[in-house]
Design a protein around this motif. Structure first.
Motif, PDB file in Angstrom:
ATOM      1  N   LEU A 181      79.107 -34.468  19.696  1.00 20.33           N
ATOM      2  CA  LEU A 181      77.883 -33.708  19.910  1.00 20.33           C
ATOM      3  C   LEU A 181      76.988 -33.758  18.673  1.00 20.33           C
ATOM      4  O   LEU A 181      75.777 -33.997  18.765  1.00 20.33           O
ATOM      5  CB  LEU A 181      78.214 -32.261  20.267  1.00 20.33           C
ATOM      6  CG  LEU A 181      77.019 -31.324  20.478  1.00 20.33           C
ATOM      7  CD1 LEU A 181      76.190 -31.779  21.674  1.00 20.33           C
ATOM      8  CD2 LEU A 181      77.496 -29.880  20.670  1.00 20.33           C
ATOM      9  N   TYR A 182      77.597 -33.548  17.519  1.00 19.50           N
ATOM     10  CA  TYR A 182      76.849 -33.602  16.264  1.00 19.50           C
ATOM     11  C   TYR A 182      76.277 -35.006  16.028  1.00 19.50           C
ATOM     12  O   TYR A 182      75.103 -35.170  15.682  1.00 19.50           O
ATOM     13  CB  TYR A 182      77.757 -33.213  15.098  1.00 19.50           C
ATOM     14  CG  TYR A 182      77.114 -33.383  13.751  1.00 19.50           C
ATOM     15  CD1 TYR A 182      76.150 -32.490  13.307  1.00 19.50           C
ATOM     16  CD2 TYR A 182      77.453 -34.456  12.921  1.00 19.50           C
ATOM     17  CE1 TYR A 182      75.535 -32.655  12.073  1.00 19.50           C
ATOM     18  CE2 TYR A 182      76.842 -34.628  11.688  1.00 19.50           C
ATOM     19  CZ  TYR A 182      75.885 -33.728  11.269  1.00 19.50           C
ATOM     20  OH  TYR A 182      75.270 -33.897  10.067  1.00 19.50           O
ATOM     21  N   SER A 183      77.112 -36.021  16.244  1.00 17.06           N
ATOM     22  CA  SER A 183      76.721 -37.399  15.939  1.00 17.06           C
ATOM     23  C   SER A 183      75.589 -37.900  16.825  1.00 17.06           C
ATOM     24  O   SER A 183      74.663 -38.568  16.343  1.00 17.06           O
ATOM     25  CB  SER A 183      77.930 -38.325  16.084  1.00 17.06           C
ATOM     26  OG  SER A 183      78.959 -37.967  15.190  1.00 17.06           O
ATOM     27  N   PHE A 184      75.669 -37.615  18.123  1.00 16.43           N
ATOM     28  CA  PHE A 184      74.737 -38.221  19.064  1.00 16.43           C
ATOM     29  C   PHE A 184      73.543 -37.337  19.415  1.00 16.43           C
ATOM     30  O   PHE A 184      72.593 -37.808  20.040  1.00 16.43           O
ATOM     31  CB  PHE A 184      75.483 -38.649  20.324  1.00 16.43           C
ATOM     32  CG  PHE A 184      76.423 -39.799  20.084  1.00 16.43           C
ATOM     33  CD1 PHE A 184      75.941 -41.095  20.010  1.00 16.43           C
ATOM     34  CD2 PHE A 184      77.770 -39.570  19.889  1.00 16.43           C
ATOM     35  CE1 PHE A 184      76.801 -42.158  19.767  1.00 16.43           C
ATOM     36  CE2 PHE A 184      78.637 -40.631  19.647  1.00 16.43           C
ATOM     37  CZ  PHE A 184      78.148 -41.925  19.583  1.00 16.43           C
ATOM     38  N   LYS A 185      73.597 -36.078  19.008  1.00 13.02           N
ATOM     39  CA  LYS A 185      72.459 -35.180  19.253  1.00 13.02           C
ATOM     40  C   LYS A 185      71.772 -34.762  17.950  1.00 13.02           C
ATOM     41  O   LYS A 185      70.566 -34.912  17.788  1.00 13.02           O
ATOM     42  CB  LYS A 185      72.936 -33.936  20.010  1.00 13.02           C
ATOM     43  CG  LYS A 185      73.492 -34.213  21.396  1.00 13.02           C
ATOM     44  CD  LYS A 185      72.439 -34.792  22.335  1.00 13.02           C
ATOM     45  CE  LYS A 185      73.007 -34.981  23.738  1.00 13.02           C
ATOM     46  NZ  LYS A 185      72.027 -35.579  24.660  1.00 13.02           N
TER      47      LYS A 185
END
Length: 255
Positions: free
Chosen positions: A189-193
């Motif tokens: 979630l952190y990486s792709f958003k």
């Protein structure tokens, strides 16, 4: 998220990965060059924001474990903005030598200017890690921090790094790796958003930071990379997980 397996070197039929996208091998270096040319001026700011400053601790750990002594020769591959190069320059002193190298001119220019601003006139070279312009058995230490995953032929680059090490010298690879499984969903979630959003707001470039997240997923995990170091001819290979495995430091010796 993509379930593609990490690519440890080149792909089939002359293709390789650029994030989750398959591209011709001849095209990858140019695509990567575009990413880092775009983010060079904001690279350090984004590193602090993305990692909450933790990248400084990871690099400090690398520097401490490297145990560089006065008079040693050090090669910083894909050295970018020269965090490691500057730290090593202070440790080798006037009798030693630290080379700062990077394949990307924009990143190397930022790093070179930074070393001068800090009072260190380090030799620099714009070069491909797969074809290092240095003699055999020359360096006591070779480091690559957050650069290996962007190389088209990682096996060839590791073999080159071993070649330029003197017997008894060590290679240290600091790179993103496979995070502890219970944290993977939050990390995705952190990486792709969040990362692309940050990249857009701070560096004006969401796509480059989307590539960053994808390239991490395509990079070999800890054990696979350890095996690649051994295959390149390095001995006493070990790794240290940092940030629950989100980052790992690999170390191997040329005997």
């Amino acid at each position: 998220m993509s379930k593609e397996m990490p690519n440890t070197g080149s792909g089939a039929e002359g293709s390789t990965h650029f994030g989750f996208e398959q591209v011709p091998e001849s095209e990858k270096a140019q695509r990567v060059r575009g990413v880092f040319s775009s983010v060079a001026q904001k690279y350090d700011v984004m590193n602090d924001l993305m990692s909450g400053g933790l990248h400084r601790l990871w690099k400090h750990f690398t520097i401490q474990l490297a145990a560089v002594r006065p008079g040693e020769r050090v090669l910083d591959v894909a050295g970018g903005t020269a965090d490691l190069s500057l730290a090593f320059a202070k440790k080798v002193g006037p009798t030693g030598q630290v080379w700062l190298t990077d394949i990307n001119h924009a990143m190397l220019s930022v790093g070179r200017d930074r070393t001068v601003d800090h009072g260190h006139l380090l030799p620099t070279a714009q070069c491909d890690a797969e074809k290092l312009p240095f003699p055999d058995n020359h360096f006591d230490l070779v480091t690559v921090a957050f650069g290996l995953r962007n190389m088209t032929h990682k096996d060839a680059a590791l073999a080159e790094m071993r070649r330029v090490l003197r017997p008894g010298g060590r290679l240290m690879v600091l790179e993103f790796s496979k995070i502890w499984q219970p944290l993977s969903k939050a990390y995705d979630l952190y990486s792709f958003k969040v990362l692309p959003w940050l990249g857009n707001k701070v560096a004006g470039d969401a796509d480059s930071y989307r590539y960053l997240a994808e390239s991490i997923r395509m990079h070999p995990d800890q054990d696979t990379l350890a095996g690649m170091l051994r295959a390149a001819g390095l001995d006493r290979v070990e790794y240290f997980n940092l940030a629950a495995g989100a980052v790992a430091l690999h170390r191997g010796y040329k005997l």
